[in-house]
Each structure stands twice: as structure tokens, then as C-alpha cells.
Motif scaffolding. Structure first.
Motif, short mmCIF file in Angstrom:
data_model
loop_
_atom_site.label_atom_id
_atom_site.label_comp_id
_atom_site.label_asym_id
_atom_site.label_seq_id
_atom_site.Cartn_x
_atom_site.Cartn_y
_atom_site.Cartn_z
N ALA A 109 5.64 0.28 9.05
CA ALA A 109 6.13 -0.19 7.76
C ALA A 109 6.88 -1.52 7.90
O ALA A 109 6.68 -2.45 7.11
CB ALA A 109 7.05 0.86 7.14
N ILE A 150 5.06 -1.98 -4.15
CA ILE A 150 4.76 -0.94 -3.17
C ILE A 150 4.42 0.31 -3.96
O ILE A 150 5.26 0.90 -4.63
CB ILE A 150 5.96 -0.68 -2.25
N ALA A 151 3.16 0.71 -3.90
CA ALA A 151 2.68 1.82 -4.71
C ALA A 151 2.36 3.05 -3.88
O ALA A 151 1.79 4.02 -4.38
CB ALA A 151 1.44 1.40 -5.50
N ASP A 152 2.72 3.03 -2.61
CA ASP A 152 2.49 4.18 -1.75
C ASP A 152 3.76 4.46 -0.96
O ASP A 152 4.66 3.61 -0.89
CB ASP A 152 1.33 3.89 -0.79
N LYS A 153 3.85 5.65 -0.38
CA LYS A 153 5.04 6.00 0.37
C LYS A 153 5.19 5.07 1.57
O LYS A 153 4.24 4.83 2.30
CB LYS A 153 4.95 7.45 0.84
N LEU A 154 6.39 4.54 1.74
CA LEU A 154 6.65 3.59 2.81
C LEU A 154 8.11 3.73 3.21
O LEU A 154 8.96 4.05 2.38
CB LEU A 154 6.35 2.17 2.34
N SER A 155 8.39 3.48 4.46
CA SER A 155 9.76 3.59 4.95
C SER A 155 10.68 2.66 4.16
O SER A 155 10.34 1.52 3.88
CB SER A 155 9.82 3.22 6.44
N PHE A 159 9.26 -0.64 -6.21
CA PHE A 159 8.84 0.49 -5.38
C PHE A 159 8.52 1.65 -6.31
O PHE A 159 9.41 2.38 -6.75
CB PHE A 159 9.97 0.83 -4.40
N GLU A 160 7.24 1.82 -6.63
CA GLU A 160 6.82 2.87 -7.56
C GLU A 160 5.62 3.60 -6.96
O GLU A 160 4.53 3.05 -6.86
CB GLU A 160 6.45 2.27 -8.92
N THR A 161 5.84 4.85 -6.58
CA THR A 161 4.79 5.60 -5.88
C THR A 161 4.06 6.59 -6.78
O THR A 161 3.21 7.33 -6.30
CB THR A 161 5.39 6.36 -4.70
N SER A 162 4.36 6.59 -8.07
CA SER A 162 3.75 7.60 -8.95
C SER A 162 2.74 6.98 -9.93
O SER A 162 2.35 7.63 -10.90
CB SER A 162 4.83 8.34 -9.74
N LEU A 204 -1.95 1.21 -12.03
CA LEU A 204 -1.90 0.23 -10.94
C LEU A 204 -2.79 -0.97 -11.27
O LEU A 204 -2.39 -2.12 -11.07
CB LEU A 204 -2.36 0.88 -9.64
#
Length: 336
Positions: free
Chosen positions: A230, A6-11, A27-30, A36
Motif C-alpha cells: 500500500a 481510493i475505492a478499495d480497502k487499503l492500509s 477514501f470510499e470503499t462502498s 465509481l
């Protein structure tokens, strides 16, 4: 065990769904685009990307926003608020319109439109709907009257549009180009817009009109809707990775978990037969005909067709998969 990045903001609820279903989750959003791309090969589902949407997760929230905009117009709430906060007390200026007993004209009665109809009926409005795909039985179940567009327009006190932009609806939506003149002349008493042709909408010919209410595409912008979306996408992805089920995909046929299990042997056979035919082909393909007989003809054959087409094209195209096979065939003018 399938792995998901998960590379974007998600619940956080979506992350929990993946874990509860037995999937490994990072879970990495940065991550940068380069990072990526470098990491993509470590996760499942990259070679052939199935694109899914979540048509039900935000439908209620979007319908509620529609009702809110109708109220905002009927009672002139935005301008009344601005006037009052400016220290004015212009009570007589803001004479509103009662919605009870009025007729709502619904253009598009799908997931969102049908919920708008239910809410409007709860306000004791009458609802007429134009939707070529709305059956008479469904209209009766919803409590709406199905009509043609040329009947809806003169009958409706309020009109809402819940349709995508495509060749069939472009004529309806493009009519918005005349909206400014209609608003200025009073032919249309007011308009509310949440979606714009060009977004972000930094400028628009309609901006500044006193009888216009605008919001920046907020239809799905509630905490509940984002969590619903989500969770729904996490469930759909888990079903796909664990069982092969495909739900709400926009680039390949839907496939239930039961279908995936039942069709598994047939799909392998279809791809092998397609591959065999592709290896025998010595001239350019112009058309492909696939016939089904016996028990398999009673099953969901669309995934089988894509599997066969994948096998057929693979001797010529290494990058072909079930998702992109129909697109590659069309690009090469191969009739299916």
C-alpha cells in the motif's frame, strides 16, 4: 492539486502518504460500479490509466512462505498436526528430513527467488539456480551456483519455482500435470502448492494426496506485506501525479522524476511532430520509423517514442494516449 480516489480497502498508511505528499484523497470503499464510473471524471489519471505493480512490497513475505512450505513438507507438519489433534500419537510415523546440507534448486531467481536463496543459505543449504536472466556476477553476490535446468533437476533435493506463466516457462509449469503420478509413485517425495492455474481452487486432481501441502495463495498474505504494498503504490502514484515519474509500470516505460523533468520539452515536441505527421497522412499507415540524433539520443527515448506515436494516431483516434498508443498501433498492424 491532484485528486485521488481510493475505492478499495487499503492500509491507512497509504492514505497518509498521499496526504503528506500534498494530494487530496477521498477514501470510499462502498461505491458501486455505477457510482465509481460516475465519479471517475472528478479524479486525475483516468483518461489514460497507467497500471503499476509493486514487485518489492511483498517479496520478503512470499519468500518466507516458501521456506515455511519447505519445512512443512520436510517435517510433515500438517499431517502430524491433524493426527495429534485427532488423539493419535504416531511419533514413529512422521520421520522427517533435515534441511542442513541439502541442495535447493531454484527455478527463477528474481525478487522473490533471490530472497528464498538468502534464507536457504542461512539454513546451511546449498543453492543452485536456473534463471536465464541471472548474471554470473549476481549469482556470485547471492552465493548461489548458476546452472542449466537439466543440471538442476538431478542435483536438487528440494525444488522451488518462482516464475510467471508465459511462453518461456509454460513447459516447466505444465510438467505439474505429471505431478500426481510422481507423488503416488514416490518419485517425488512431497509437493507444496500456493498458486493454482484456476483460482479459487475448489477442486484439483492432486487434492487428497497425503504428501501434498496446499495453501490458498497466501504468499503475500501478511499484515506487513499489505502495508508495504500500500505504501509503495501510494509513493509511486504520488510521484506520477506530482512529478510525472513512472515506476514499475506494466503498460508504459518507466520514467524517473529527473527524466520526467528533463524529457518534458522533448515529449511535447515529439507529440507535436507526431500530430503534424498524422495530419499529413492521407493513406493507411503500415510502419513508423523514429530516429533520434544529438543530445536527445542519449536520453531515455522510450517515453518520447510513445509520445510521438500518440500524436501520430490522435488525428484518427480521439481516445489515444501514451498508455494505449502502442496497443492501438499493434491492433492496426502498424510496425514501429
Amino acid at each position: 492539486m491532484p485528486k485521488v480516489l481510493i475505492a478499495d480497502k487499503l492500509s491507512p498508511l497509504a492514505v497518509e502518504v498521499f496526504k503528506q505528499r500534498g494530494l487530496e484523497v477521498d477514501f470510499e470503499t462502498s461505491l458501486s460500479p455505477e457510482e465509481l464510473t460516475a465519479r471517475a471524471g472528478d479524479y486525475d489519471g483516468i483518461a489514460g490509466i497507467v497500471v503499476m505493480n509493486t514487485p518489492y512490497g511483498n517479496a520478503t513475505t512470499t519468500a518466507e512462505h516458501t521456506i515455511a512450505l519447505i519445512f512443512a513438507l520436510a517435517r510433515q507438519i500438517p499431517t502430524a498436526d491433524a493426527s495429534t489433534q485427532a488423539g493419535k500419537w504416531e511419533k514413529s510415523r512422521f520421520m522427517g528430513t533435515e534441511l542442513t546440507g541439502k541442495t535447493l534448486g531454484l527455478i527463477g531467481c528474481g525478487n522473490i527467488g533471490s530472497i528464498v536463496a538468502e534464507r536457504a543459505l542461512g539454513l546451511r543449504m546449498k543453492v543452485v539456480a536456473y534463471d536465464p536472466f541471472l548474471s554470473k556476477d549476481r549469482a556470485v553476490d547471492l552465493g548461489v551456483e548458476k546452472v542449466e535446468l537439466d543440471e538442476l533437476l538431478p542435483r536438487a533435493d528440494v525444488i522451488t519455482l518462482h516464475v510467471p506463466m508465459n511462453d518461456q516457462t509454460r513447459g516447466i509449469i505444465d510438467a505439474a500435470a505429471d505431478l500426481k503420478a510422481a507423488l503416488e509413485s514416490g518419485q517425488v517425495a512431497g509437493a507444496a502448492l500456493d498458486v493454482f492455474e484456476i483460482e479459487p481452487a475448489k477442486e484439483n486432481a492432486l487434492f487428497g494426496l497425503p504428501n501434498l501441502v496446499c495453501t490458498p495463495h497466501l504468499g503475500a498474505s501478511t499484515t506487513e506485506a499489505q502495508e508495504n504494498v500500500a505504501v509503495q503504490i501510494a509513493e509511486q502514484m504520488s510521484d506520477y501525479l506530482l512529478n510525472g515519474a513512472v515506476t514499475n509500470a506494466i503498460n508504459m516505460p518507466s520514467l524517473t522524476a529527473e527524466d520526467a523533468k528533463r524529457l518534458g520539452p522533448y515529449m511535447r515536441l515529439a507529440e507535436d511532430l507526431g500530430s503534424f505527421a498524422g495530419q499529413l497522412t492521407r493513406t493507411g499507415l503500415q510502419a513508423v520509423t523514429i530516429e533520434y540524433e544529438g543530445h536527445v539520443a542519449e536520453l531515455n527515448t522510450r517515453p518520447l517514442t510513445q509520445a510521438a506515436l500518440t500524436g501520430l494516431l490522435r488525428p484518427m483516434l480521439d481516445s489515444v494516449n501514451m498508455v494505449n498508443a502502442p496497443v492501438l498501433a499493434r491492433q492496426r498492424d502498424i510496425e514501429l
